[in-house]
Scaffold this active site. Structure first.
Site, mmCIF file in Angstrom:
data_model
loop_
_atom_site.group_PDB
_atom_site.id
_atom_site.type_symbol
_atom_site.label_atom_id
_atom_site.label_comp_id
_atom_site.label_asym_id
_atom_site.label_seq_id
_atom_site.Cartn_x
_atom_site.Cartn_y
_atom_site.Cartn_z
ATOM 1 N N HIS A 112 21.933 35.942 -12.913
ATOM 2 C CA HIS A 112 20.679 35.213 -13.080
ATOM 3 C C HIS A 112 19.798 35.463 -11.874
ATOM 4 O O HIS A 112 20.294 35.546 -10.757
ATOM 5 C CB HIS A 112 20.932 33.704 -13.239
ATOM 6 N N ASP A 135 23.590 31.695 -21.583
ATOM 7 C CA ASP A 135 23.801 32.437 -22.826
ATOM 8 C C ASP A 135 25.251 32.852 -23.045
ATOM 9 O O ASP A 135 25.589 33.354 -24.107
ATOM 10 C CB ASP A 135 22.915 33.701 -22.833
HETATM 11 N N1 CMC Z 1 26.613 42.712 -15.323
HETATM 12 C C1 CMC Z 1 26.857 43.591 -14.335
HETATM 13 N N2 CMC Z 1 26.126 43.719 -13.226
HETATM 14 C C2 CMC Z 1 25.060 42.920 -13.118
HETATM 15 C C3 CMC Z 1 24.725 41.979 -14.088
HETATM 16 C C4 CMC Z 1 25.542 41.889 -15.239
HETATM 17 N N3 CMC Z 1 25.274 41.031 -16.212
HETATM 18 N N4 CMC Z 1 23.613 41.308 -13.721
HETATM 19 C C5 CMC Z 1 23.255 41.821 -12.527
HETATM 20 N N5 CMC Z 1 24.130 42.794 -12.162
HETATM 21 C C6 CMC Z 1 24.098 43.552 -10.908
HETATM 22 C C7 CMC Z 1 22.939 44.546 -10.901
HETATM 23 O O1 CMC Z 1 23.320 45.775 -11.457
HETATM 24 C C8 CMC Z 1 22.614 44.615 -9.430
HETATM 25 O O2 CMC Z 1 23.612 45.407 -8.823
HETATM 26 P P1 CMC Z 1 23.202 46.386 -7.595
HETATM 27 O O3 CMC Z 1 22.772 45.467 -6.476
HETATM 28 O O4 CMC Z 1 24.431 47.147 -7.286
HETATM 29 O O5 CMC Z 1 22.078 47.242 -8.081
HETATM 30 C C9 CMC Z 1 22.853 43.182 -8.932
HETATM 31 O O6 CMC Z 1 23.829 42.630 -9.841
HETATM 32 C C10 CMC Z 1 21.603 42.319 -8.921
HETATM 33 O O7 CMC Z 1 21.090 42.275 -10.252
HETATM 34 P P2 CMC Z 1 19.579 42.424 -10.621
HETATM 35 O O8 CMC Z 1 19.476 43.249 -11.868
HETATM 36 O O9 CMC Z 1 18.769 42.850 -9.443
HETATM 37 O O10 CMC Z 1 19.220 40.923 -10.946
HETATM 38 P P3 CMC Z 1 17.913 40.404 -11.640
HETATM 39 O O11 CMC Z 1 17.611 39.110 -10.994
HETATM 40 O O12 CMC Z 1 16.841 41.435 -11.621
HETATM 41 O O13 CMC Z 1 18.331 40.213 -13.169
HETATM 42 C C11 CMC Z 1 19.337 39.300 -15.094
HETATM 43 C C12 CMC Z 1 18.800 39.019 -13.693
HETATM 44 C C13 CMC Z 1 19.663 37.975 -15.769
HETATM 45 C C14 CMC Z 1 18.244 40.011 -15.938
HETATM 46 C C15 CMC Z 1 20.599 40.190 -14.987
HETATM 47 O O14 CMC Z 1 21.595 39.502 -14.272
HETATM 48 C C16 CMC Z 1 21.108 40.623 -16.342
HETATM 49 O O15 CMC Z 1 20.639 41.627 -16.884
HETATM 50 N N6 CMC Z 1 22.095 39.871 -16.938
HETATM 51 C C17 CMC Z 1 22.561 40.155 -18.278
HETATM 52 C C18 CMC Z 1 21.574 39.653 -19.311
HETATM 53 C C19 CMC Z 1 21.598 38.134 -19.423
HETATM 54 O O16 CMC Z 1 22.666 37.539 -19.522
HETATM 55 N N7 CMC Z 1 20.423 37.525 -19.484
HETATM 56 C C20 CMC Z 1 20.281 36.078 -19.684
HETATM 57 C C21 CMC Z 1 19.742 35.385 -18.476
HETATM 58 S S1 CMC Z 1 19.912 33.585 -18.607
HETATM 59 C C22 CMC Z 1 18.852 33.117 -19.884
HETATM 60 C C23 CMC Z 1 17.440 33.227 -19.489
HETATM 61 O O17 CMC Z 1 16.944 32.381 -18.739
HETATM 62 O O18 CMC Z 1 16.780 34.174 -19.945
#
Ligand code: CMC
Length: 425
Positions: free
Chosen positions: A303, A360
């Protein structure tokens, strides 16, 4: 706390005002930055940008705190009804008993969708995703209820939207399974109406299951607002241009659809199914997320704001266990989800990145147990998020000095070039 920040740019010092929120959050006010220095800030994905001041929802992602209008999410999920939470978010306070009754009556009385709108459903293919239908139908409401200038007209449209969205959602489900629509009934509550419109068939009596009603109440409350997320920001941005309520909320529905946002609940179940069919090899999928050659992500994990735990996920995990056992549902996906969580939380990749299950991760398992089909999960999220979107649309519209939202950019394209005639290219 100092009330000023100093920025030094090319040796020249500039004072910037500092705004402090009621929970001590500090924001450096850069609204005069360009006028004072000629520079802008660069923050792609807005991770460090406060786009507004808001009095609706407070989140402390480090401590796992989520409050609507000051009330803790755990208390609201335990004691409130979803319509009470709608009232709280939109009007800023819990309703008194007479207000609660009046709100309930208004939400019931406005549940019907215009008969002409039923023809729209006929135009969609049976395979249409219900999020596309929901977004289109909400935008279409503006054709039927165009007045939104006075406070009274806006308030009536808010009630219409809250009341009709659940009817539209249920109708889109009935359309997808080829069953006749079930009309809302004035003697039923908000949730009873929705469940009846979803699951009743004309030839059989239908009684709402109390376990299902109560679980749905909790789920909708937990989704009701989450401050400046992708879809809410969309609603505020669209609304800032003066777009009407229905158009702005329809844009929010579209923004929610993506798998990184509300679409994650559908993606989680699809992922868990893949893992189940692959022999429930949890470690393989945890390893896949870490592999440089794969862009696989553990859906329902991570998140932008929560870096400790998502309080909504904790409540839902407990609830999933209880609801499935009360309903006598034995879903192998719950076991897979719990084992996957255990394996991921013990893995240094997830620990270092502070990745925890989000709202989720367990919500889809609950929706499945209630009999809601997978492609309706994000619609359920949208129904829950409606009051939050509405509250933010209103707040931004009424904010003193509100201006159209219009970010800037750092241009990285070609500098000026000469026009080249076609024959010379
Ligand atoms: N599985 C594996 N690795 C992950 C995941 C995941 N679900 N989420 C983040 N990471 C890794 C990401 O690859 C990055 O690694 P590195 O630093 O090596 O590049 C690190 O963790 C930081 O992640 P980020 O992508 O910079 O984080 P963000 O804040 O941009 O994205 C997120 C947040 C929710 C979009 C992301 O965690 C994600 O894609 N999660 C899966 C989709 C999901 O469950 N979404 C629902 C969110 S809750 C409901 C809502 O409010 O929408």
């Amino acid at each position: 706390m100092t009330q000023n920040a100093k920025l030094v740019l090319e040796g020249k010092e500039t004072d910037l005002a500092v705004t402090v929120g009621t929970e001590g959050e500090v924001g450096i006010d850069i609204s005069a930055l360009r006028a004072k220095t000629g520079a802008i800030t660069l923050d792609p994905s807005f991770a460090n940008t406060g786009a507004c001041e808001s009095a609706i929802t407070y989140i402390d992602g480090e401590r796992g705190i989520l409050r609507y209008r000051g009330y803790d999410i755990a208390d609201l999920a335990e004691y409130a009804t979803f319509p009470e939470v709608c009232h709280l978010l939109i009007y800023g306070r819990l309703p008194t008993p007479p207000e609660r009754e009046e709100f309930r009556t208004r939400l019931t009385r406005h549940s019907l969708v215009h008969e002409d709108m039923k023809k729209f459903f006929e135009g969609f293919p049976q395979t249409a995703h219900p999020m596309g239908i929901l977004s289109a139908m909400i935008a279409s409401l503006s054709a039927y209820y165009p007045e939104d200038d006075t406070h009274e007209e806006i308030d009536l449209n808010i009630i219409r939207l809250l009341a009709k969205a659940k009817t539209i959602a249920a109708f889109s489900y009935k359309k997808s399974i080829g069953q006749p629509f079930i009309y809302p009934q004035n003697d039923l509550t908000y949730l009873e109406n929705f469940l009846t419109m979803m699951f009743a068939v004309p030839s059989e009596p239908y009684k709402v299951d109390e376990v299902v009603r109560s679980a749905l109440n909790k789920l909708l409350i937990l989704h009701a607002d989450h401050e400046q997320n992708c879809s809410t920001t969309t609603v505020r941005v669209v609304g800032s241009g003066g777009a009407n309520l229905f158009a702005s909320i329809s844009a929010g529905v579209s923004a929610l659809w993506g798998p990184l946002h509300g679409g994650a609940n559908q993606a989680v179940i699809e992922m868990l199914e893949v893992i189940r069919k692959d022999g429930s090899n949890y470690q393989k999928y945890v390893d896949l997320t870490k592999s440089k050659d794969s862009d696989f992500k553990l859906m329902g994990f991570g998140h932008r704001v929560y870096k400790n735990f998502d309080p909504r996920a904790l409540i839902l995990k407990q609830s999933a266990d209880q609801v499935l056992s009360n309903l006598g549902v034995d879903d192998p996906l719950l076991e897979i989800a719990m084992r996957l969580e255990e394996v991921a939380l013990a893995d240094p990749y997830f620990v270092e990145r502070k990745l925890y299950p989000n709202v989720d991760f367990y919500s889809g398992i609950l929706y499945r147990a209630m009999g809601i089909p997978t492609d309706m999960f994000t619609v359920m999220f949208a129904l829950g998020r409606l009051p939050g979107w509405i509250a933010h649309w209103l707040e931004q519209r009424n904010a003193p000095g509100a201006r159209i939202n219009r970010p800037r950019q750092i241009y990285t394209g070609e500098t000026a070039r000469e026009w080249v005639p076609l024959e010379d290219r």
